[in-house]
Scaffold this active site. Sequence first.
Site, PDB file in Angstrom:
ATOM      1  N   THR A   1     -29.407 -10.643  18.494  1.00 12.60           N
ATOM      2  CA  THR A   1     -28.274  -9.798  18.123  1.00 12.60           C
ATOM      3  C   THR A   1     -28.276  -9.540  16.623  1.00 12.60           C
ATOM      4  O   THR A   1     -28.123  -8.406  16.173  1.00 12.60           O
ATOM      5  CB  THR A   1     -26.951 -10.478  18.555  1.00 12.60           C
ATOM      6  OG1 THR A   1     -26.863 -10.440  19.982  1.00 12.60           O
ATOM      7  CG2 THR A   1     -25.744  -9.773  17.975  1.00 12.60           C
TER       8      THR A   1
ATOM      9  N   ASN B   1     -31.852  -5.656  30.438  1.00 13.46           N
ATOM     10  CA  ASN B   1     -31.387  -6.987  30.823  1.00 13.46           C
ATOM     11  C   ASN B   1     -30.704  -7.016  32.185  1.00 13.46           C
ATOM     12  O   ASN B   1     -30.777  -8.005  32.900  1.00 13.46           O
ATOM     13  CB  ASN B   1     -30.449  -7.545  29.752  1.00 13.46           C
ATOM     14  CG  ASN B   1     -29.353  -6.571  29.358  1.00 13.46           C
ATOM     15  OD1 ASN B   1     -29.588  -5.357  29.268  1.00 13.46           O
ATOM     16  ND2 ASN B   1     -28.169  -7.081  29.129  1.00 13.46           N
TER      17      ASN B   1
ATOM     18  N   GLN C   1     -35.447  -9.460  26.258  1.00 13.46           N
ATOM     19  CA  GLN C   1     -35.494  -9.771  27.683  1.00 13.46           C
ATOM     20  C   GLN C   1     -36.914  -9.766  28.230  1.00 13.46           C
ATOM     21  O   GLN C   1     -37.159 -10.304  29.304  1.00 13.46           O
ATOM     22  CB  GLN C   1     -34.627  -8.746  28.428  1.00 13.46           C
ATOM     23  CG  GLN C   1     -34.099  -9.196  29.744  1.00 13.46           C
ATOM     24  CD  GLN C   1     -33.310 -10.495  29.668  1.00 13.46           C
ATOM     25  OE1 GLN C   1     -33.818 -11.549  30.030  1.00 13.46           O
ATOM     26  NE2 GLN C   1     -32.081 -10.441  29.183  1.00 13.46           N
TER      27      GLN C   1
ATOM     28  N   SER D   1     -35.635 -13.266  21.202  1.00 13.76           N
ATOM     29  CA  SER D   1     -34.695 -14.382  21.224  1.00 13.76           C
ATOM     30  C   SER D   1     -35.322 -15.553  21.969  1.00 13.76           C
ATOM     31  O   SER D   1     -35.864 -15.372  23.065  1.00 13.76           O
ATOM     32  CB  SER D   1     -33.422 -13.933  21.936  1.00 13.76           C
ATOM     33  OG  SER D   1     -32.537 -15.006  22.039  1.00 13.76           O
ATOM     34  N   ALA D   2     -35.230 -16.749  21.383  1.00 10.30           N
ATOM     35  CA  ALA D   2     -35.892 -17.916  21.979  1.00 10.30           C
ATOM     36  C   ALA D   2     -35.267 -18.339  23.298  1.00 10.30           C
ATOM     37  O   ALA D   2     -35.954 -18.788  24.212  1.00 10.30           O
ATOM     38  CB  ALA D   2     -35.861 -19.083  20.996  1.00 10.30           C
ATOM     39  N   HIS D   3     -33.950 -18.185  23.424  1.00  9.06           N
ATOM     40  CA  HIS D   3     -33.283 -18.796  24.579  1.00  9.06           C
ATOM     41  C   HIS D   3     -33.520 -18.038  25.879  1.00  9.06           C
ATOM     42  O   HIS D   3     -33.107 -18.485  26.943  1.00  9.06           O
ATOM     43  CB  HIS D   3     -31.788 -19.008  24.313  1.00  9.06           C
ATOM     44  CG  HIS D   3     -30.935 -17.793  24.460  1.00  9.06           C
ATOM     45  ND1 HIS D   3     -30.252 -17.497  25.614  1.00  9.06           N
ATOM     46  CD2 HIS D   3     -30.647 -16.808  23.603  1.00  9.06           C
ATOM     47  CE1 HIS D   3     -29.562 -16.378  25.449  1.00  9.06           C
ATOM     48  NE2 HIS D   3     -29.783 -15.941  24.235  1.00  9.06           N
TER      49      HIS D   3
ATOM     50  N   THR E   1     -30.140 -21.598   4.747  1.00  4.88           N
ATOM     51  CA  THR E   1     -31.102 -22.658   5.052  1.00  4.88           C
ATOM     52  C   THR E   1     -31.638 -22.480   6.473  1.00  4.88           C
ATOM     53  O   THR E   1     -30.870 -22.294   7.408  1.00  4.88           O
ATOM     54  CB  THR E   1     -30.429 -24.036   4.901  1.00  4.88           C
ATOM     55  OG1 THR E   1     -29.969 -24.159   3.554  1.00  4.88           O
ATOM     56  CG2 THR E   1     -31.390 -25.161   5.211  1.00  4.88           C
TER      57      THR E   1
ATOM     58  N   CYS F   1     -23.206 -11.059  27.785  1.00  5.04           N
ATOM     59  CA  CYS F   1     -22.651 -10.663  26.494  1.00  5.04           C
ATOM     60  C   CYS F   1     -21.508  -9.662  26.620  1.00  5.04           C
ATOM     61  O   CYS F   1     -20.853  -9.355  25.640  1.00  5.04           O
ATOM     62  CB  CYS F   1     -23.734 -10.096  25.597  1.00  5.04           C
ATOM     63  SG  CYS F   1     -24.708 -11.407  24.837  1.00  5.04           S
TER      64      CYS F   1
END
Lengths: 497, 497
Positions: free
Chosen positions: B87, B166, B194, B214-216, B252, B339
């Site tokens: 996002t 998605n 996706q 996106s990793a998830h 960071t 989302c």
Amino acid sequence: MELIQFKSIGQLFRHKRRVYLDSNATTAVSRYVRQRMNHTLKHAYGNPSSLYEVAQKAARLVEEARQKVAQSIRAQPAEITFTSCATEANNQVLKSLSLYCAPNRRTIVASPIEHPSVMETLRWLQTQGIQVKYCPVDHQGRIAINELEKLIDTNTFLVCCMLANNELGTIQPIAAISEIAHRHGAWLMSDCAQALGKIPIDVVQLGVDYATFSAHKLHGPKGIGALYVKNGCPITPLVHGGHQEDGLRAGTESVHNIVGFGAACDQVNQLLHATERIGRLRAELVKKLQLIHPEMQVNTPQEGSLPNTLNLTFPGIDNTGMVAALDFSGIAVSAGSACSMPENKPSQVLTAIGLSEQEARESIRISLGNKTNRRDILYASRIFAQQTRKQTLTVNLVTPKQLTLEDLKGEMNYILDVRPAALRKKYRGLIHSHAISFFELNLHLKDLPRNKPILLVCQHGNLSYAATYYLQNKGFTNVSSLWRGISGWLEMYGEAE
Amino acid sequence: MELIQFKSIGQLFRHKRRVYLDSNATTAVSRYVRQRMNHTLKHAYGNPSSLYEVAQKAARLVEEARQKVAQSIRAQPAEITFTSCATEANNQVLKSLSLYCAPNRRTIVASPIEHPSVMETLRWLQTQGIQVKYCPVDHQGRIAINELEKLIDTNTFLVCCMLANNELGTIQPIAAISEIAHRHGAWLMSDCAQALGKIPIDVVQLGVDYATFSAHKLHGPKGIGALYVKNGCPITPLVHGGHQEDGLRAGTESVHNIVGFGAACDQVNQLLHATERIGRLRAELVKKLQLIHPEMQVNTPQEGSLPNTLNLTFPGIDNTGMVAALDFSGIAVSAGSACSMPENKPSQVLTAIGLSEQEARESIRISLGNKTNRRDILYASRIFAQQTRKQTLTVNLVTPKQLTLEDLKGEMNYILDVRPAALRKKYRGLIHSHAISFFELNLHLKDLPRNKPILLVCQHGNLSYAATYYLQNKGFTNVSSLWRGISGWLEMYGEAE
């Protein structure tokens, strides 16, 4: 023959002891936090926005963490928005309010010693038509309240002042600043990232309208921050998209990081409990260092500062070399804010309080952690003594001035670039240089010339410092390190090349 | 008497089996990823910007992960910037380019079925003077290439089209779109969140200038994304501050999350290897469901779609109830994009491909994961059969229309708000309602009236659906659930109240 590849500087030098004295840069994640995070990763993998069980479990964990974070700063849970870091939260407040207020008011009054995440955002806002006025600070970094009063006018929509400075530890009189800001109809934003866990925080008593926090400063994970917005104050998203965080921060929640932040806040009271002890250790360290080095200058105020933070100037000793030299002995300290490191410029905070560029380059920050003990302090003092008395390391340094472009072209030296491969790919190096990563140096000793001066270079002059020391001990007599590294050299000659 | 408090819906209903069929919403973090993350949290806690050992260790892990992510999409490591999520990456491209191009070009051409993170950002940009044109899609969500060609003009600086949708799983002809965009001097951005891990991705072959990940979505952690910017394409930061990520993303680094993303990319080939099997399972599920429910409509194209995704319309069956009913039996599916959940609106993607609002509300998304097996599919089919044939759950539903404000005021029903406390605090409820969290319902059965109709309400009508079923089984005869929940009710009456 067995080849052993170094995995770290530590392995190379075989430290006896490690003393982490850079807790203001970041902290180690506590065991409790880590366990809570791991548990969440394992069992609450659902998307908190979804409706079924494993997702609602994740949603519940997020709300529990929100309560814990709110509690630790005496706010309401609904006043807390999770962001990816304090930097993002600072960006959100500054940009959102600027857009919201621009038709009527266009001035921000800020302290000149804010964190880079505020300073750089202010600089960007200036390119977008926002006026920024900086209020002077005294020689210890405390904001000049009288000047502040004069700077705020009817065009000012926001006053921006951190609760505690990251480099000096100086605590600002936020409640007094709040009173002045509100009297002039301006809001007050305070970056509290460095303060949480080190001094008690009560956002209501402080009178802040916006405050920002970061988990990794108090033994929580990196990559999660919180934004406090006082009930009723305006705020809009910086990151648009899904409805998450009540529409204020889109993107699937980093549930394990949020849980980690909450768990870190569970331990805030323990951390605060330790600060008295930490303060005593700091005082002891100052005394010992002053005996060793009477010219040492303490930039951190004794009263009204974070109890763990100590900013010191050692006249005549360059801080890059000092950080590298201490690292040999397993001691981690810093030459300034980690967030402004690779620029290799003197600390803006230190020049703002009146230090010369030279003095700023001779200053280091020591920040104690809740695990720091008396043995650490004694060890650190001993190593400091050795370093500042030059009893141990003597590394030949070549300054950028001493290494002209002609020297490079003439191949007078065997230039050895010891940066890790990733850095080498990312940033340009020097011409005619040879490359061996610092971490593989021990495998290539026989490839190095013994009949020619070797000049070791890295990005900032720290790794090459360490490498030079190592080669000296391996019998190379004519080795030296480029002071301030490739970035320092390019600053001087970059355009000419 | 021993009080047992429910910790989850699962505990309440004592599932025999759990089948997670919502992998497009998020995925469980793999054991390997979790171990790598935990190791990083424990041993590489340094701030990657700092110069000493434990910090450089963290910096090295970040660069290793960058290489792995780059490799998985055939990019150069220097083209990858880590962000806090896809996002944020979508926001960064859209806002950065809009600002960069605004003096000359001010139009974006986008597909109308983009993820909320793109759609909402585009909506916001429209308030800032950017023109957005939406290119039509066919009944399966594929972009109308001919129309696209007509929409792009000399004012267009960006074409924006996701690689795979998605909700539908539809794969777009990105290479062809790239050719058209570039021919008109526009850049191409593609949200690939996706697609990664479900189909092979080669950013060079696709011809994209900007891509987001996106990793998830591929068994990595939540809270970390990646932005691919083709070498030479303009980009500026969304989040200003420190120098991190080559000056493109301050804050960071979330080192453990970045390491987790890298580890997830290590496993991309394994995931891709599993897709053939997943595709066969999907085909089998479709066949079985079609036998059970011949009127069922398949919205996902058979060819040119993500092999794991299945979007189905069941005429006459509301999707909220369906999701809740399946959840009873341990099956997780979704009624649309996670989302865009709490808005409780029909899916914009489904209405864009020509479904009516009614049909969109009768549609669910099933997305298989790499661990889904044949038994899961058989179990899911069986439960689907029971649900769609109404063999099991019969829960009385009250629609918002049937519950007027007068009914509430007259206290005709005993209104029981079963939302968890956090939700109750955050969002308004109905007047004269009583509150018992769903998760504590079993502790309060004796407090409920037996002489009055009980109407259970929650935010969206899912938890109350489950709770109603539970109370029915506990002998309460006159219980019903508010369809579409408090948010549905407030949509209808909110202003009047």
